[in-house]
Design an enzyme around this catalytic site. Sequence first.
Site, PDB file in Angstrom:
ATOM      1  N   CYS A   1       5.179  44.895  49.140  1.00  0.00           N
ATOM      2  CA  CYS A   1       6.279  45.870  49.058  1.00  0.00           C
ATOM      3  C   CYS A   1       7.613  45.137  48.946  1.00  0.00           C
ATOM      4  CB  CYS A   1       6.277  46.760  50.295  1.00  0.00           C
ATOM      5  SG  CYS A   1       7.627  47.958  50.333  1.00  0.00           S
TER       6      CYS A   1
ATOM      7  N   HIS B   1      10.483  52.335  54.926  1.00  0.00           N
ATOM      8  CA  HIS B   1       9.366  51.749  54.162  1.00  0.00           C
ATOM      9  C   HIS B   1       8.478  52.827  53.546  1.00  0.00           C
ATOM     10  CE1 HIS B   1       5.767  49.639  53.012  1.00  0.00           C
ATOM     11  NE2 HIS B   1       5.123  50.598  53.670  1.00  0.00           N
TER      12      HIS B   1
ATOM     13  N   ASP C   1       5.839  67.534  47.571  1.00  0.00           N
ATOM     14  CA  ASP C   1       6.605  67.285  48.786  1.00  0.00           C
ATOM     15  C   ASP C   1       5.611  67.124  49.913  1.00  0.00           C
ATOM     16  OD1 ASP C   1       6.037  70.309  49.095  1.00  0.00           O
ATOM     17  OD2 ASP C   1       6.850  69.725  51.029  1.00  0.00           O
TER      18      ASP C   1
ATOM     19  N   CYS D   1      10.594  46.619  49.623  1.00  0.00           N
ATOM     20  CA  CYS D   1      11.655  47.364  50.315  1.00  0.00           C
ATOM     21  C   CYS D   1      12.417  46.460  51.279  1.00  0.00           C
ATOM     22  CB  CYS D   1      11.085  48.594  51.027  1.00  0.00           C
ATOM     23  SG  CYS D   1      10.493  48.298  52.701  1.00  0.00           S
TER      24      CYS D   1
ATOM     25  N   CYS E   1      10.411  45.407  54.434  1.00  0.00           N
ATOM     26  CA  CYS E   1       9.365  44.395  54.237  1.00  0.00           C
ATOM     27  C   CYS E   1       9.960  43.027  53.885  1.00  0.00           C
ATOM     28  CB  CYS E   1       8.386  44.857  53.166  1.00  0.00           C
ATOM     29  SG  CYS E   1       7.395  46.250  53.731  1.00  0.00           S
TER      30      CYS E   1
ATOM     31  N   ASP F   1      12.554  75.849  50.301  1.00  0.00           N
ATOM     32  CA  ASP F   1      11.374  76.714  50.413  1.00  0.00           C
ATOM     33  C   ASP F   1      11.854  78.098  50.851  1.00  0.00           C
ATOM     34  OD1 ASP F   1      11.972  76.449  53.080  1.00  0.00           O
ATOM     35  OD2 ASP F   1      10.177  75.327  53.606  1.00  0.00           O
TER      36      ASP F   1
HETATM   37 ZN    ZN Z   1       8.198  48.091  52.569  1.00  0.00          ZN
END
Ligand code: ZN
Length: 410
Positions: free
Chosen positions: A347, A378, A309, A349, A352, A97
């Site tokens: 999820c 996560h 973003d 990930c 999780c 930025d």
């Molecule tokens: Zn997750």
Amino acid sequence: MTSRMPIKFEILAEDKVTRARAGLLHTPHGVIETPVFMPVGTGGTVKGMTQDELEALGVQILLGNTYHLYLRPGHELIREAGGLHRFMSWPRPILTDSGGFQVMSLKSLGRVTEDGVWFRSHLDGSSHFLSPERTVEIQLALGSDIMMCLDECVEYPASHETLQRAVSLTTRWAKRAKEKVSGVGCQVSGKDGTGSGSSDASGTEPDGNLRASPDTWHLTPDTFPALFGIVQGGTDEELRRQSAEALLDLDFEGYAVGGLAVGEPKSEMYDTAQFTAELLPRDRPRYLMGMGTPEDLLEGVARGIDMFDCVMPTRNARNACAFTSEGKVILKNARYARDDRPLDPSCTCAVCRRYSRRYLRHLFVAGEMLGAILATHHNLHFYLDTMRRIRQSLLFGEFAEFHCRVRARP
Ligand SMILES: [Zn+2]
């Protein structure tokens, strides 16, 4: 004209019902699949995440904050290291930025003039000046792939007069930034390794701007960054039009919608994103700055936005707030003390798959740093996965259905 290589934007699919599109953005450090979410790596780090983890999560591009890196460790030090990519060992693209947003949001610390903006460091109170040319110089030192013009972002609500003034100033600053980049681009694409040949050690002009000179040694025509213009004008359609038209005349490689997510109602934010995106050329990437929630990503894409973003997934994670397919989960809540379910049952990930809400809650209540690290992991996965699903639906020609289905969820 310069011979530097600009970024290239390819559109692969466009939705027939909404304004959504999927594409590829070719940059000096790699190809980005759009629409894309850019995690915020404020001071050369996405707080709590290693670069290995970010790569494994599928982060394609990071946002670096010019204000923070300029103050600490200093852009000269980063240039010395060969640029931000080498300094932080991040081989993929980086967008920086202009620093203006941080400076102007530190109200009592900043003062806007025609030349630029004066501000005091939040670290030690020292006085600094950021002009359109200076912010380009700093971003060139950082060696990012996409640089942003200095713009004036005003608060919501603002008077028509204030917005009009900000649009005019943003346009004049954009022109100055563009001229600065063109000048340096010519030097870099020329074979003159000593730049302008100036022997002035400080390289500083009376107006406080650095001279483009030997300072671009780490850049080549192949790594020379793109510059995006930022459309301002609050939620006023006519001012947005004025701003966009003036910037289109300057022919930027991409355009951002700035000045949103500053307190306006969601419906106005979405409307403004839509009519501003419609003013922008189809063949250039469009970036909606500082937005937002997972729903905002979906709604933004539907309105023709390609890049996003937001600090939310990372900042909220550190405050024990997780984004899940069932909504927000506040991990400190007592009701999770005996909850053995994963944070988000749907999820995939690493967090999780391995940890329970019971354990995550304990980490936050006990002030263990692992809590923030796991929640950040996560949340980033959730944002990136949301964007991957949006993109996939676009490529399959099913975005409109996807959009309706997700919106219909309670
Ligand atoms: Zn997750």
